[in-house]
Design an enzyme around this catalytic site. Structure first.
Site, PDB file in Angstrom:
ATOM      1  N   ASN A 108      -0.253  -7.203  -2.497  1.00  0.00           N
ATOM      2  CA  ASN A 108      -0.380  -8.637  -2.198  1.00  0.00           C
ATOM      3  C   ASN A 108      -1.804  -9.037  -1.814  1.00  0.00           C
ATOM      4  O   ASN A 108      -2.351  -9.991  -2.361  1.00  0.00           O
ATOM      5  CB  ASN A 108       0.580  -9.015  -1.068  1.00  0.00           C
ATOM      6  CG  ASN A 108       2.006  -9.116  -1.574  1.00  0.00           C
ATOM      7  OD1 ASN A 108       2.244  -9.431  -2.744  1.00  0.00           O
ATOM      8  ND2 ASN A 108       2.956  -8.831  -0.703  1.00  0.00           N
ATOM      9  N   VAL A 109      -2.404  -8.321  -0.882  1.00  0.00           N
ATOM     10  CA  VAL A 109      -3.755  -8.697  -0.443  1.00  0.00           C
ATOM     11  C   VAL A 109      -4.766  -8.401  -1.554  1.00  0.00           C
ATOM     12  O   VAL A 109      -5.607  -9.236  -1.884  1.00  0.00           O
ATOM     13  CB  VAL A 109      -4.168  -7.945   0.847  1.00  0.00           C
ATOM     14  CG1 VAL A 109      -5.585  -8.344   1.254  1.00  0.00           C
ATOM     15  CG2 VAL A 109      -3.203  -8.233   1.988  1.00  0.00           C
ATOM     16  N   GLY A 110      -4.656  -7.220  -2.149  1.00  0.00           N
ATOM     17  CA  GLY A 110      -5.623  -6.802  -3.169  1.00  0.00           C
ATOM     18  C   GLY A 110      -5.606  -7.717  -4.389  1.00  0.00           C
ATOM     19  O   GLY A 110      -6.662  -8.150  -4.874  1.00  0.00           O
TER      20      GLY A 110
ATOM     21  N   ASP B 107      -5.214   1.023  -8.173  1.00  0.00           N
ATOM     22  CA  ASP B 107      -4.007   1.298  -7.380  1.00  0.00           C
ATOM     23  C   ASP B 107      -3.429   2.628  -7.861  1.00  0.00           C
ATOM     24  O   ASP B 107      -3.686   3.063  -8.976  1.00  0.00           O
ATOM     25  CB  ASP B 107      -2.967   0.186  -7.575  1.00  0.00           C
ATOM     26  CG  ASP B 107      -1.940   0.143  -6.453  1.00  0.00           C
ATOM     27  OD1 ASP B 107      -2.009  -0.775  -5.607  1.00  0.00           O
ATOM     28  OD2 ASP B 107      -1.053   1.033  -6.401  1.00  0.00           O
TER      29      ASP B 107
ATOM     30  N   ARG C  63       2.823  -4.120   7.373  1.00  0.00           N
ATOM     31  CA  ARG C  63       3.789  -4.103   8.480  1.00  0.00           C
ATOM     32  C   ARG C  63       5.146  -4.644   8.064  1.00  0.00           C
ATOM     33  O   ARG C  63       5.245  -5.499   7.202  1.00  0.00           O
ATOM     34  CB  ARG C  63       3.280  -5.002   9.602  1.00  0.00           C
ATOM     35  CG  ARG C  63       2.296  -4.365  10.482  1.00  0.00           C
ATOM     36  CD  ARG C  63       2.196  -5.139  11.779  1.00  0.00           C
ATOM     37  NE  ARG C  63       1.387  -6.337  11.683  1.00  0.00           N
ATOM     38  CZ  ARG C  63       1.268  -7.212  12.667  1.00  0.00           C
ATOM     39  NH1 ARG C  63       1.917  -7.041  13.797  1.00  0.00           N
ATOM     40  NH2 ARG C  63       0.501  -8.274  12.530  1.00  0.00           N
TER      41      ARG C  63
ATOM     42  N   ARG D   4       0.468  -3.327  14.174  1.00  0.00           N
ATOM     43  CA  ARG D   4      -0.510  -2.815  13.207  1.00  0.00           C
ATOM     44  C   ARG D   4      -0.781  -1.334  13.481  1.00  0.00           C
ATOM     45  O   ARG D   4      -1.009  -0.551  12.570  1.00  0.00           O
ATOM     46  CB  ARG D   4      -1.815  -3.611  13.310  1.00  0.00           C
ATOM     47  CG  ARG D   4      -1.681  -5.055  12.852  1.00  0.00           C
ATOM     48  CD  ARG D   4      -3.029  -5.772  12.897  1.00  0.00           C
ATOM     49  NE  ARG D   4      -2.934  -7.163  12.476  1.00  0.00           N
ATOM     50  CZ  ARG D   4      -2.716  -8.173  13.319  1.00  0.00           C
ATOM     51  NH1 ARG D   4      -2.575  -7.948  14.609  1.00  0.00           N
ATOM     52  NH2 ARG D   4      -2.639  -9.414  12.869  1.00  0.00           N
TER      53      ARG D   4
ATOM     54  N   ASN E 270      -4.867  -2.139   7.655  1.00  0.00           N
ATOM     55  CA  ASN E 270      -4.609  -2.013   9.094  1.00  0.00           C
ATOM     56  C   ASN E 270      -4.113  -0.627   9.496  1.00  0.00           C
ATOM     57  O   ASN E 270      -3.573   0.076   8.654  1.00  0.00           O
ATOM     58  CB  ASN E 270      -3.556  -3.048   9.496  1.00  0.00           C
ATOM     59  CG  ASN E 270      -4.180  -4.398   9.735  1.00  0.00           C
ATOM     60  OD1 ASN E 270      -5.158  -4.516  10.457  1.00  0.00           O
ATOM     61  ND2 ASN E 270      -3.624  -5.418   9.107  1.00  0.00           N
TER      62      ASN E 270
ATOM     63  N   ASP F 146      -8.645 -14.078  11.922  1.00  0.00           N
ATOM     64  CA  ASP F 146      -8.135 -14.493  13.234  1.00  0.00           C
ATOM     65  C   ASP F 146      -8.725 -15.849  13.633  1.00  0.00           C
ATOM     66  O   ASP F 146      -8.022 -16.701  14.188  1.00  0.00           O
ATOM     67  CB  ASP F 146      -8.467 -13.429  14.294  1.00  0.00           C
ATOM     68  CG  ASP F 146      -7.755 -12.105  13.995  1.00  0.00           C
ATOM     69  OD1 ASP F 146      -6.644 -12.155  13.448  1.00  0.00           O
ATOM     70  OD2 ASP F 146      -8.320 -11.037  14.293  1.00  0.00           O
TER      71      ASP F 146
ATOM     72  N   ARG G 274      -7.026 -18.601  11.689  1.00  0.00           N
ATOM     73  CA  ARG G 274      -5.719 -18.965  12.266  1.00  0.00           C
ATOM     74  C   ARG G 274      -5.910 -19.890  13.462  1.00  0.00           C
ATOM     75  O   ARG G 274      -5.234 -20.919  13.585  1.00  0.00           O
ATOM     76  CB  ARG G 274      -4.964 -17.691  12.670  1.00  0.00           C
ATOM     77  CG  ARG G 274      -4.456 -16.944  11.439  1.00  0.00           C
ATOM     78  CD  ARG G 274      -3.627 -15.731  11.769  1.00  0.00           C
ATOM     79  NE  ARG G 274      -3.052 -15.187  10.542  1.00  0.00           N
ATOM     80  CZ  ARG G 274      -2.887 -13.896  10.285  1.00  0.00           C
ATOM     81  NH1 ARG G 274      -3.236 -12.991  11.181  1.00  0.00           N
ATOM     82  NH2 ARG G 274      -2.356 -13.519   9.155  1.00  0.00           N
TER      83      ARG G 274
ATOM     84  N   HIS H 161      -8.635  -6.160  15.961  1.00  0.00           N
ATOM     85  CA  HIS H 161      -7.663  -6.943  15.204  1.00  0.00           C
ATOM     86  C   HIS H 161      -6.268  -6.509  15.641  1.00  0.00           C
ATOM     87  O   HIS H 161      -5.565  -5.824  14.946  1.00  0.00           O
ATOM     88  CB  HIS H 161      -7.872  -6.678  13.713  1.00  0.00           C
ATOM     89  CG  HIS H 161      -7.053  -7.552  12.822  1.00  0.00           C
ATOM     90  ND1 HIS H 161      -6.925  -8.904  12.996  1.00  0.00           N
ATOM     91  CD2 HIS H 161      -6.331  -7.251  11.725  1.00  0.00           C
ATOM     92  CE1 HIS H 161      -6.155  -9.389  12.041  1.00  0.00           C
ATOM     93  NE2 HIS H 161      -5.787  -8.412  11.267  1.00  0.00           N
TER      94      HIS H 161
HETATM   95  N1  APR Z   1      -4.817   4.308  -3.466  1.00  0.00           N
HETATM   96  C1  APR Z   1      -4.751   3.089  -4.012  1.00  0.00           C
HETATM   97  N2  APR Z   1      -3.763   2.220  -3.747  1.00  0.00           N
HETATM   98  C2  APR Z   1      -2.804   2.611  -2.893  1.00  0.00           C
HETATM   99  C3  APR Z   1      -2.803   3.890  -2.266  1.00  0.00           C
HETATM  100  C4  APR Z   1      -3.881   4.765  -2.594  1.00  0.00           C
HETATM  101  N3  APR Z   1      -3.970   5.986  -2.066  1.00  0.00           N
HETATM  102  N4  APR Z   1      -1.717   3.974  -1.469  1.00  0.00           N
HETATM  103  C5  APR Z   1      -1.055   2.803  -1.577  1.00  0.00           C
HETATM  104  N5  APR Z   1      -1.710   1.977  -2.430  1.00  0.00           N
HETATM  105  C6  APR Z   1      -1.354   0.628  -2.853  1.00  0.00           C
HETATM  106  C7  APR Z   1       0.124   0.402  -3.051  1.00  0.00           C
HETATM  107  O1  APR Z   1       0.570   0.968  -4.271  1.00  0.00           O
HETATM  108  C8  APR Z   1       0.228  -1.102  -3.023  1.00  0.00           C
HETATM  109  O2  APR Z   1       0.099  -1.674  -4.321  1.00  0.00           O
HETATM  110  O3  APR Z   1      -1.699  -0.325  -1.850  1.00  0.00           O
HETATM  111  C9  APR Z   1      -0.996  -1.521  -2.171  1.00  0.00           C
HETATM  112  C10 APR Z   1      -0.600  -2.213  -0.888  1.00  0.00           C
HETATM  113  O4  APR Z   1      -0.020  -3.412  -1.233  1.00  0.00           O
HETATM  114  P1  APR Z   1       1.155  -4.119  -0.400  1.00  0.00           P
HETATM  115  O5  APR Z   1       2.208  -3.135  -0.131  1.00  0.00           O
HETATM  116  O6  APR Z   1       1.489  -5.395  -1.120  1.00  0.00           O
HETATM  117  O7  APR Z   1       0.441  -4.452   0.996  1.00  0.00           O
HETATM  118  P2  APR Z   1      -0.531  -5.684   1.317  1.00  0.00           P
HETATM  119  O8  APR Z   1       0.262  -6.820   1.850  1.00  0.00           O
HETATM  120  O9  APR Z   1      -1.453  -5.906   0.190  1.00  0.00           O
HETATM  121  O10 APR Z   1      -1.347  -5.089   2.581  1.00  0.00           O
HETATM  122  C11 APR Z   1      -2.238  -4.018   2.418  1.00  0.00           C
HETATM  123  O11 APR Z   1      -3.740  -4.870   4.069  1.00  0.00           O
HETATM  124  O12 APR Z   1      -3.554  -6.646   5.565  1.00  0.00           O
HETATM  125  C12 APR Z   1      -3.439  -5.268   5.390  1.00  0.00           C
HETATM  126  O13 APR Z   1      -1.752  -4.632   7.007  1.00  0.00           O
HETATM  127  C13 APR Z   1      -2.031  -4.775   5.642  1.00  0.00           C
HETATM  128  O14 APR Z   1      -2.594  -2.457   5.716  1.00  0.00           O
HETATM  129  C14 APR Z   1      -2.035  -3.471   4.904  1.00  0.00           C
HETATM  130  C15 APR Z   1      -2.961  -3.743   3.709  1.00  0.00           C
END
Ligand code: APR
Length: 311
Positions: free
Chosen positions: A12-14, A33, A82, A88, A120, A148, A151, A175
């Site tokens: 989601n974030v990426g 990923d 989370r 976190r 996190n 932060d 927000r 954070h």
């Molecule tokens: N290398 C590359 N990608 C990875 C690895 C790795 N070793 N391990 C996990 N991933 C990928 C997952 O496959 C997934 O697509 O990281 C991605 C994480 O995405 P989400 O589960 O959607 O999490 P997201 O909401 O993006 O949050 C990611 O950012 O804000 C922080 O707390 C949050 O630590 C979390 C991070």
């Protein structure tokens, strides 16, 4: 010359970070990923929106790091988010392994890059990336304070029914639940917050800011916030790539500033082409110092856990 940004983690974030970077034509993006097909699919999907939206940045997805070579910036979002009831800090050990391996691989391909950490628990993941990359401290930066503060700015603007843009806020420290929103440095077009609301209201908004991440997790149930975190990371990317030299609250490795040593803490920094170009050490009042110290102590505790694990 075209700029290049690697975004590790196509979740989601990426994905949102990558999408905003290409949509703003800040750089070409490589989205990495571990899950086969996901970065490739999301990358291609974003590329196919370029003719419609009218941008000319390229994006490609990959499960490896060869394509990332020569990146100007590496944004690390890989890891687990989370779930309700988790702090976190509960993510510490699982995300340590993820961030360590991602940083090592990415840094090898782009030894001159600037690392921006989003995963996190943020301050501990910055420490992990600093050690794993061997980069100088000005090139390892954590995204937390921008989010932060955003927000806090949102809640203030809503409360006063004024433009979001007019609100300047400063949230320092780690954070986490102990972050330090600094009311004295928060204003609306230069008007101090204390002129605009009573203490009870300010305290309520400060607490809502501290709980801002948890508020979203509670709604989403299966994950944590991503639109505002991605927007915040992109503001940092833009300031660096365009050498805008914005002054933003970011997690920086302190070596004596504010009395802290070898610790990532959110402080105001100048972000430019060389990464952190200056750390602003502002004169804090005793209660503000105490809030920052409490926050830094919480970060230190996590680092101690990691140090024990590493040795
Ligand atoms: N290398 C590359 N990608 C990875 C690895 C790795 N070793 N391990 C996990 N991933 C990928 C997952 O496959 C997934 O697509 O990281 C991605 C994480 O995405 P989400 O589960 O959607 O999490 P997201 O909401 O993006 O949050 C990611 O950012 O804000 C922080 O707390 C949050 O630590 C979390 C991070």
């Amino acid at each position: 010359m075209r700029r290049k940004v690697t975004v590790v983690g196509a979740g989601n974030v990426g994905a949102n970070t990558a999408q905003k970077i290409v949509a703003k034509e800040l750089a070409d993006v490589v989205l990495v990923d571990v899950v086969e097909g996901v970065p490739q699919g999301k990358g291609l999907d974003m590329l196919e929106s370029a003719p419609v939206e009218g941008y000319d940045a390229r994006i490609v997805g990959s499960n490896g790091y060869e394509e990332t070579a020569g990146s100007d910036i590496i944004v690390i979002t890989a890891g687990f988010p989370r779930k309700p009831g988790m702090s976190r800090d509960d993510l510490l050990l699982a995300n340590y392994e993820v961030v360590k391996s991602a940083t090592e691989q990415a840094a090898k391909q782009s030894p001159e890059a600037i690392l921006i950490l989003v995963t996190n628990p943020l301050d501990a993941m910055c420490w992990t990336a600093l050690k794993a990359s061997g980069f100088p401290r000005e090139r390892v930066i954590g995204m937390a304070g921008v989010l932060d503060s955003a927000r806090f700015r949102t809640f203030i603007a809503e409360e006063l029914d004024v433009s979001f843009e007019n609100v300047t806020a400063m949230v320092l420290g780690g954070h986490g639940d102990t972050m330090a929103p600094l009311v004295r440095f928060t204003n609306v077009s230069g008007i101090p917050l204390s002129e605009l609301m009573d203490k009870g209201t300010i305290d309520r908004l400060v607490q809502r800011t501290r709980d801002g991440g948890a508020e979203i997790v509670k709604y989403l149930k299966t994950g944590s916030a991503y639109y505002a975190p991605a927007a915040s990371a992109v503001e940092m990317v833009e300031s660096i790539l365009k050498d805008k030299k914005k002054v933003l609250p970011c997690a920086a490795y302190l070596e004596g500033e504010y009395g802290f040593h070898e610790l990532f803490v959110g402080v105001p920094v100048k972000l430019g082409r060389r990464g952190i170009e200056k750390i602003y050490e502002i004169d804090l009042q005793p209660d503000e110092k105490a809030a920052l110290k409490k926050s830094a102590d919480a970060v230190r505790e996590l680092i101690e856990v990691l140090k024990q694990k590493v040795q």
